[in-house]
Design a protein around this motif. Structure first.
Motif, PDB file in Angstrom:
ATOM      1  N   GLY A 189       0.817  -1.202   0.000  1.00  0.00           N
ATOM      2  CA  GLY A 189       0.000   0.000   0.000  1.00  0.00           C
ATOM      3  C   GLY A 189       0.849   1.248   0.000  1.00  0.00           C
ATOM      4  O   GLY A 189       2.043   1.213  -0.320  1.00  0.00           O
ATOM      5  N   LYS A 248      -0.588   2.629   5.055  1.00  0.00           N
ATOM      6  CA  LYS A 248      -1.944   2.119   4.860  1.00  0.00           C
ATOM      7  C   LYS A 248      -1.863   0.750   4.199  1.00  0.00           C
ATOM      8  O   LYS A 248      -1.276   0.593   3.129  1.00  0.00           O
ATOM      9  N   VAL A 289      -4.329  -2.275   2.915  1.00  0.00           N
ATOM     10  CA  VAL A 289      -5.706  -2.689   2.631  1.00  0.00           C
ATOM     11  C   VAL A 289      -5.859  -4.156   2.992  1.00  0.00           C
ATOM     12  O   VAL A 289      -5.169  -5.024   2.458  1.00  0.00           O
ATOM     13  N   GLN A 290      -6.768  -4.428   3.912  1.00  0.00           N
ATOM     14  CA  GLN A 290      -6.944  -5.792   4.419  1.00  0.00           C
ATOM     15  C   GLN A 290      -8.173  -5.828   5.312  1.00  0.00           C
ATOM     16  O   GLN A 290      -8.481  -4.846   5.995  1.00  0.00           O
ATOM     17  N   ARG A 332     -11.877  -1.303   6.270  1.00  0.00           N
ATOM     18  CA  ARG A 332     -11.344  -1.846   5.032  1.00  0.00           C
ATOM     19  C   ARG A 332      -9.813  -1.872   4.961  1.00  0.00           C
ATOM     20  O   ARG A 332      -9.255  -2.288   3.945  1.00  0.00           O
ATOM     21  N   CYS A 333      -9.168  -1.391   6.011  1.00  0.00           N
ATOM     22  CA  CYS A 333      -7.715  -1.333   5.953  1.00  0.00           C
ATOM     23  C   CYS A 333      -7.142  -1.170   7.357  1.00  0.00           C
ATOM     24  O   CYS A 333      -7.889  -1.050   8.333  1.00  0.00           O
ATOM     25  N   HIS A 334      -5.830  -1.191   7.425  1.00  0.00           N
ATOM     26  CA  HIS A 334      -5.111  -0.942   8.674  1.00  0.00           C
ATOM     27  C   HIS A 334      -4.168   0.221   8.449  1.00  0.00           C
ATOM     28  O   HIS A 334      -3.608   0.386   7.361  1.00  0.00           O
ATOM     29  N   TYR A 335      -3.958   1.023   9.497  1.00  0.00           N
ATOM     30  CA  TYR A 335      -2.974   2.096   9.464  1.00  0.00           C
ATOM     31  C   TYR A 335      -1.931   1.818  10.538  1.00  0.00           C
ATOM     32  O   TYR A 335      -2.271   1.558  11.688  1.00  0.00           O
TER      33      TYR A 335
END
Length: 360
Positions: free
Chosen positions: A78, A98, A100-101, A150-153
């Motif tokens: 990402g 970021k 996406v997962q 919808r994602c991880h930061y």
């Protein structure tokens, strides 16, 4: 917003309470360290503003921030952004990766069987389990993990000069030899911590100039622990096995590439290639090596050291400054670290000791 998982304890803390956060074992002793205290301020700010399910993107685009998100990198997982957060009227830059997962909090990521996790989720898990729990001046600090629908930061300290690879490629800021030697010593110290001080031991598996970031003073931080492996206590000796080769071509140890088995000596091999790059100013996949008899950087370095003019291997920008003897010694250490037989390579601690004995 969640806290990074702490080592097993009897009672969880509440992420909504700054007081409980400050009592979190992960941050015990932070008040005696300016660097840790500085990072705490950043994470406390993020906790405060994200405690109400506020989108990170919404947060970072609010008017109280001095500038919008800036994309500073892109990779297979990402994008990486730079954001400037205001904390107590002070602008604090952070880097935000970021990924996406599908959502999962840190506790779930650390609890679930890693074999059942998507490869990107395993990378998030690896970051949390390693730099999310470790503190060393030569490791890039993970400040916070923010799962979104919808994602991880992943929030890190911001390194203004970017990667060692990029700095050497663009030539700015210029890296003289004393600076390069200090970078080598810093990386060796970080590697020694991973291999011999921290328990469980950590094998990085993707050590390269692109994963060494430089702060404002050009001090190195080992970054990107997405492929790192924690070595169980009952496997302190002997190789670990992998289903496929992880890492970057040119920096992968031959035994790992050939047998899918790796130890901390695989990291030492990668470190040796980095030492060669620091002295020669060349990287393993540079087209230059395709025109040589050896076809690869370490073979070329060994041939140069045995030639009538070993200084021919030194970066032309560094020649004539009076440090040639030091640089040739570092090239010899690079050769030690890249022996084909991992048992003949020095440990990361021994490599650091050898570098520290070079007068600088």
């Amino acid at each position: 917003m969640e806290q990074l998982p702490r080592p097993p304890s009897s009672s969880p803390s509440s992420p909504s309470s700054l007081g409980c956060f400050l009592a979190h074992p992960l941050w015990v002793g932070a008040s005696v360290s300016f660097a840790v205290g500085f990072a705490l301020g950043i994470v406390a700010f993020v906790l405060r503003w994200l405690s109400g399910n506020i989108s990170l993107i919404d947060l970072l685009s609010r008017s109280h921030l001095p500038c919008p998100l800036e994309v500073i990198g892109r990779g297979g997982c990402g994008e990486v952004y730079k954001a400037v957060l205001l904390y107590r009227d002070r602008a604090v830059p952070v880097a935000i990766k970021k990924i996406v997962q599908p959502p999962a909090n840190a506790a779930q990521l650390c609890r679930d069987d890693s074999k059942m996790l998507h490869h990107r989720t395993r990378q998030i898990r690896s970051e949390i389990m390693t730099v999310g729990r470790m503190r060393h001046p030569n490791l890039l600090r993970l400040l916070a993990h923010l799962p979104q629908p919808r994602c991880h930061y992943l929030v890190y300290e911001y390194m203004p000069h970017g990667s060692l690879h990029d700095v050497m490629k663009r030539g700015s800021p210029p890296l003289d030899w004393p600076c390069r030697l200090k970078i080598a010593l810093g990386v060796a110290a970080g590697l020694e911590y991973l291999h011999t001080v921290h328990r469980p031991k950590v094998i990085h598996r993707d050590l390269k100039p692109g994963n060494i970031l430089l702060d404002g003073d050009l001090k190195p931080r080992i970054a990107d622990f997405g492929l790192a492996k924690l070595v169980p206590g009952d496997a302190i000796s002997g190789p670990m096995n992998s289903n496929n080769v992880a890492g970057t071509l040119g920096y992968i140890a031959p035994e790992y590439y050939q047998t899918l088995s790796y130890t901390e000596k695989s990291d030492v091999y990668s470190f040796g290639v980095i030492l060669a790059a620091l002295v020669t100013g060349r990287f393993p996949l540079d087209e230059f090596f395709q025109q040589t008899d050896e076809m690869w950087v370490i073979g070329w370095v060994r041939a140069a050291l045995q030639s009538e003019d070993p200084t021919a291997a030194i970066d032309r920008k560094l020649v004539g400054k009076g440090f040639e003897e030091q640089m040739l010694l570092v090239l010899k250490i690079a050769c030690f670290c890249t022996y084909d037989d991992p048992n003949e390579r020095p440990s990361s601690r021994d490599a650091r000791h050898m570098l520290a004995q070079i007068k600088h």
